[in-house]
Design an enzyme around this catalytic site. Structure first.
Site, mmCIF file in Angstrom:
data_model
loop_
_atom_site.group_PDB
_atom_site.id
_atom_site.type_symbol
_atom_site.label_atom_id
_atom_site.label_comp_id
_atom_site.label_asym_id
_atom_site.label_seq_id
_atom_site.Cartn_x
_atom_site.Cartn_y
_atom_site.Cartn_z
ATOM 1 N N ASP A 107 0.861 -1.179 0.000
ATOM 2 C CA ASP A 107 0.000 0.000 0.000
ATOM 3 C C ASP A 107 0.900 1.232 0.000
ATOM 4 O O ASP A 107 1.273 1.728 -1.058
ATOM 5 C CB ASP A 107 -0.929 -0.064 1.210
ATOM 6 N N VAL A 157 -9.315 -4.540 -0.162
ATOM 7 C CA VAL A 157 -9.571 -5.884 -0.690
ATOM 8 C C VAL A 157 -9.284 -6.955 0.358
ATOM 9 O O VAL A 157 -8.486 -6.746 1.280
ATOM 10 C CB VAL A 157 -8.729 -6.157 -1.961
#
Ligand code: IMP
Ligand code: MG
Length: 184
Positions: A107, A157
């Protein structure tokens, strides 16, 4: 568990189990082509990388050693701070070794950039990174990621090792979590 088993919790399936397996085979061929002299030491980052480690390692046509680390980033909230604490260290001495870090998702990239630096400090000969998923945020950090399954949008997700509050890791597919699950 399949997406259909928790359909109400998911807003869409991004990649099916079959797609993930096919992509991992392609990534494995790249890795084999790059490490011709000696297999790298695979370092999986617990817990999310368990699934990709299992599938990637079995797809490879050589016999890599595998080891694991567990790290947590300090600080509150959902954003990485970049300050990392080792919860479980390697059993292996990485001095002089080619290391391939295996991750579920990148990320901010802060955790991985710390980890890469840490392993180089211990004397690793090289440290490369393989991740199943990468979010756009990662492009802001100047961390090089050699092997990527898929670049995905900035959505939360789950599945294929990725969790929300320690759940959904055993979902075979990768799916976007429906907002109502975390807004309540
Ligand atoms: P960062 O790259 O340092 O920001 O941290 C990445 C970590 O955040 C991953 O290893 C996951 O544990 C977690 N993470 C980031 N995005 C997601 C997501 O969409 N689903 C589940 N976990 C995520
Ligand atoms: Mg992770």
């Amino acid at each position: 568990m399949r997406a259909g088993d928790v359909q109400a919790d998911l807003s869409k399936v991004l990649y099916t189990e079959q797609q993930l397996r096919a992509r991992i085979a392609e990534v494995a061929r790249q890795i084999e082509a790059d490490y011709t002299a000696e297999p790298p030491l695979l370092v999986g980052v617990l817990k999310g990388a368990v699934m990709i480690m299992a599938d990637l390692s079995r797809e490879l046509k050589f016999m890599p050693e595998m080891d694991w680390m567990a790290v947590s980033s300090y600080g509150a909230g959902t954003k990485s701070s970049g300050v990392v604490k080792i919860l479980k260290d390697l059993d292996t001495d990485v001095m002089g070794r080619d290391v391939l870090i295996v991750e579920d998702i990148i990320d901010s990239g802060l955790t991985l950039s710390w980890l890469k630096e840490n392993l180089l400090t211990r004397g690793a000969k090289s440290v490369k990174i393989c991740t199943m998923l990468r979010k756009p945020e990662a492009l802001k950090t100047d961390i090089s990621v050699e092997y990527i399954g898929y670049d995905i949008p900035s959505e939360f997700v789950v599945g294929y090792g990725l969790d929300y509050a320690e759940k959904y890791r055993n979902l075979r597919d990768i799916a976007v979590l429906a907002p109502h699950v975390y807004e309540n």
